[in-house]
Design a protein around this motif. Structure first.
Motif, PDB file in Angstrom:
ATOM      1  N   TYR A  33      18.900 -64.695  47.172  1.00 16.99           N
ATOM      2  CA  TYR A  33      19.644 -63.515  47.607  1.00 16.99           C
ATOM      3  C   TYR A  33      19.966 -63.554  49.101  1.00 16.99           C
ATOM      4  O   TYR A  33      20.991 -63.020  49.545  1.00 16.99           O
ATOM      5  CB  TYR A  33      18.861 -62.238  47.297  1.00 16.99           C
ATOM      6  CG  TYR A  33      18.694 -61.957  45.820  1.00 16.99           C
ATOM      7  CD1 TYR A  33      19.688 -62.317  44.905  1.00 16.99           C
ATOM      8  CD2 TYR A  33      17.538 -61.356  45.331  1.00 16.99           C
ATOM      9  CE1 TYR A  33      19.533 -62.066  43.547  1.00 16.99           C
ATOM     10  CE2 TYR A  33      17.381 -61.104  43.965  1.00 16.99           C
ATOM     11  CZ  TYR A  33      18.387 -61.463  43.085  1.00 16.99           C
ATOM     12  OH  TYR A  33      18.237 -61.219  41.740  1.00 16.99           O
ATOM     13  N   LEU A  34      19.091 -64.194  49.885  1.00 20.32           N
ATOM     14  CA  LEU A  34      19.283 -64.235  51.340  1.00 20.32           C
ATOM     15  C   LEU A  34      20.112 -65.431  51.807  1.00 20.32           C
ATOM     16  O   LEU A  34      20.537 -65.470  52.962  1.00 20.32           O
ATOM     17  CB  LEU A  34      17.922 -64.268  52.040  1.00 20.32           C
ATOM     18  CG  LEU A  34      17.065 -62.999  51.913  1.00 20.32           C
ATOM     19  CD1 LEU A  34      15.716 -63.202  52.595  1.00 20.32           C
ATOM     20  CD2 LEU A  34      17.775 -61.796  52.517  1.00 20.32           C
ATOM     21  N   SER A  35      20.350 -66.397  50.929  1.00 20.32           N
ATOM     22  CA  SER A  35      21.071 -67.609  51.333  1.00 20.32           C
ATOM     23  C   SER A  35      22.467 -67.333  51.899  1.00 20.32           C
ATOM     24  O   SER A  35      22.900 -68.045  52.824  1.00 20.32           O
ATOM     25  CB  SER A  35      21.151 -68.594  50.169  1.00 20.32           C
ATOM     26  OG  SER A  35      21.772 -68.020  49.035  1.00 20.32           O
ATOM     27  N   PRO A  36      23.217 -66.307  51.410  1.00 20.77           N
ATOM     28  CA  PRO A  36      24.529 -66.045  52.022  1.00 20.77           C
ATOM     29  C   PRO A  36      24.454 -65.650  53.491  1.00 20.77           C
ATOM     30  O   PRO A  36      25.418 -65.842  54.236  1.00 20.77           O
ATOM     31  CB  PRO A  36      25.083 -64.901  51.171  1.00 20.77           C
ATOM     32  CG  PRO A  36      24.412 -65.045  49.848  1.00 20.77           C
ATOM     33  CD  PRO A  36      23.017 -65.512  50.187  1.00 20.77           C
ATOM     34  N   ALA A  44      13.104 -68.591  56.676  1.00 17.67           N
ATOM     35  CA  ALA A  44      13.545 -69.024  55.341  1.00 17.67           C
ATOM     36  C   ALA A  44      12.465 -69.847  54.657  1.00 17.67           C
ATOM     37  O   ALA A  44      12.265 -69.736  53.436  1.00 17.67           O
ATOM     38  CB  ALA A  44      14.838 -69.829  55.454  1.00 17.67           C
ATOM     39  N   VAL A  45      11.757 -70.672  55.425  1.00 15.43           N
ATOM     40  CA  VAL A  45      10.653 -71.457  54.858  1.00 15.43           C
ATOM     41  C   VAL A  45       9.563 -70.527  54.336  1.00 15.43           C
ATOM     42  O   VAL A  45       9.026 -70.725  53.241  1.00 15.43           O
ATOM     43  CB  VAL A  45      10.083 -72.428  55.914  1.00 15.43           C
ATOM     44  CG1 VAL A  45       8.772 -73.048  55.430  1.00 15.43           C
ATOM     45  CG2 VAL A  45      11.097 -73.522  56.229  1.00 15.43           C
ATOM     46  N   SER A  46       9.246 -69.500  55.127  1.00 17.25           N
ATOM     47  CA  SER A  46       8.235 -68.535  54.705  1.00 17.25           C
ATOM     48  C   SER A  46       8.648 -67.819  53.423  1.00 17.25           C
ATOM     49  O   SER A  46       7.845 -67.649  52.497  1.00 17.25           O
ATOM     50  CB  SER A  46       7.988 -67.510  55.822  1.00 17.25           C
ATOM     51  OG  SER A  46       7.001 -66.576  55.448  1.00 17.25           O
ATOM     52  N   VAL A  47       9.904 -67.414  53.350  1.00 19.79           N
ATOM     53  CA  VAL A  47      10.421 -66.754  52.148  1.00 19.79           C
ATOM     54  C   VAL A  47      10.373 -67.701  50.958  1.00 19.79           C
ATOM     55  O   VAL A  47       9.991 -67.318  49.844  1.00 19.79           O
ATOM     56  CB  VAL A  47      11.863 -66.246  52.390  1.00 19.79           C
ATOM     57  CG1 VAL A  47      12.510 -65.812  51.080  1.00 19.79           C
ATOM     58  CG2 VAL A  47      11.850 -65.089  53.384  1.00 19.79           C
ATOM     59  N   ALA A  48      10.739 -68.955  51.193  1.00 18.77           N
ATOM     60  CA  ALA A  48      10.766 -69.939  50.111  1.00 18.77           C
ATOM     61  C   ALA A  48       9.376 -70.210  49.555  1.00 18.77           C
ATOM     62  O   ALA A  48       9.200 -70.369  48.344  1.00 18.77           O
ATOM     63  CB  ALA A  48      11.395 -71.236  50.615  1.00 18.77           C
TER      64      ALA A  48
END
Length: 287
Positions: A112-115, A148-152
């Motif tokens: 969802y956050l990739s955009p 992003a790494v943390s979210v992943a």
């Protein structure tokens, strides 16, 4: 085919991936205190490489009118026509798609956050048309990498990765200012915005110094909130020495060593940071 691959690699300066990838891996070890599953590492790396490729392709595509006129860049694969504008845009879109797919393989929140990441990659090359502080937009791209790494990995944002992101943001923004010093007269002539074009060489160097002082502060805070130990802080002092050396190469009346400062020193900094984080995680010495 081999020739075409080489052209694309030259187009996106694939070798400069060295700036981001070690920090990605460092963030992985900071969040996990070790390595997670190889599958997660694989998709994180795919996302990182795809994101950087998309960013460089968008940058080359939107900068094409300027690069054709700039004596420094007119022979680049994009500006010379060796790689067509349509091919550059297609590469950017394809790489963006790979980024989104890799995020989907990690978890829904990453997907969802990739955009947001893609939007920043597009805004950066456009930003030089309207803000002198475009370097901070590039910094924002790097700011979201450890987050992003943390979210992943965790499906949430760990506080230490916010400080690591801030450290990376000001590190990149600082050396992007150095890079922009090469085109100061061209940028002024064409109305391209940057800190060097607006404030001149002397003040631009001062901006870069302040940004890199902030880098040191935020990387210190990263170590504190991540619970890292003595090895990390010793490594940070060594990296600070490398940053000081980098700044010693750039002088108001001598910009001949920009490439050494930009490419070589920063490549070492990113690799050393990763190495010291990994060593600290596995051989922790408390302070």
């Amino acid at each position: 085919m081999i020739k075409k691959i080489k052209l694309y690699a030259d187009l996106i300066k694939f070798e400069h991936t060295i700036f981001a990838i070690p920090f990605v891996l460092a963030a992985v070890f900071i969040v996990e205190k070790g390595l997670p599953s190889w599958e997660k590492v694989f998709w994180i790396m795919v996302a990182a490489v795809a994101g950087r490729t998309a960013g460089m392709a968008f940058n080359r595509f939107f900068d094409l009118p300027f690069d054709k006129l700039n004596p420094r860049t007119k022979n680049w694969a994009s500006a010379s026509g060796a790689v067509k504008a349509g091919e550059i845009l297609a590469l950017a879109i394809l790489s963006s798609g790979v980024l989104v797919f890799a995020a989907y393989q990690l978890n829904k929140l990453a997907f969802y956050l990739s955009p947001v990441a893609i939007a920043l990659l597009i805004i950066y090359p456009l930003g030089k048309r309207w803000t002198n502080f475009v370097h901070l937009i590039l910094g924002a791209v790097y700011f979201i990498i450890p987050i992003a790494v943390s979210v992943a990995l965790e499906g949430r944002i760990e506080l230490s990765t916010v400080f690591l992101g801030l450290g990376m943001a000001f590190w990149v923004a600082g050396f992007d200012i150095f890079y922009a010093l090469q085109d100061i007269e061209f940028d002024r002539k064409m109305g391209i915005h940057s800190i060097p074009a607006r404030f001149g060489v002397k003040k631009a160097i001062l901006f870069a110094r302040v940004f890199h002082i902030l880098t040191f502060i935020f990387l210190m805070l990263t170590g504190y909130f991540a619970g890292l130990g003595l090895i990390y802080y010793v490594g940070l002092l060594i990296l600070t020495g490398a940053l000081i050396y980098e700044h010693s190469l750039i002088k108001e009346n001598d910009l001949s060593k920009i490439n050494v400062a930009f490419f070589t020193i920063n490549g070492y900094i990113s690799i050393l940071y990763m190495v010291f984080v990994i060593l600290d995680v596995y051989f922790k010495i408390t302070v």
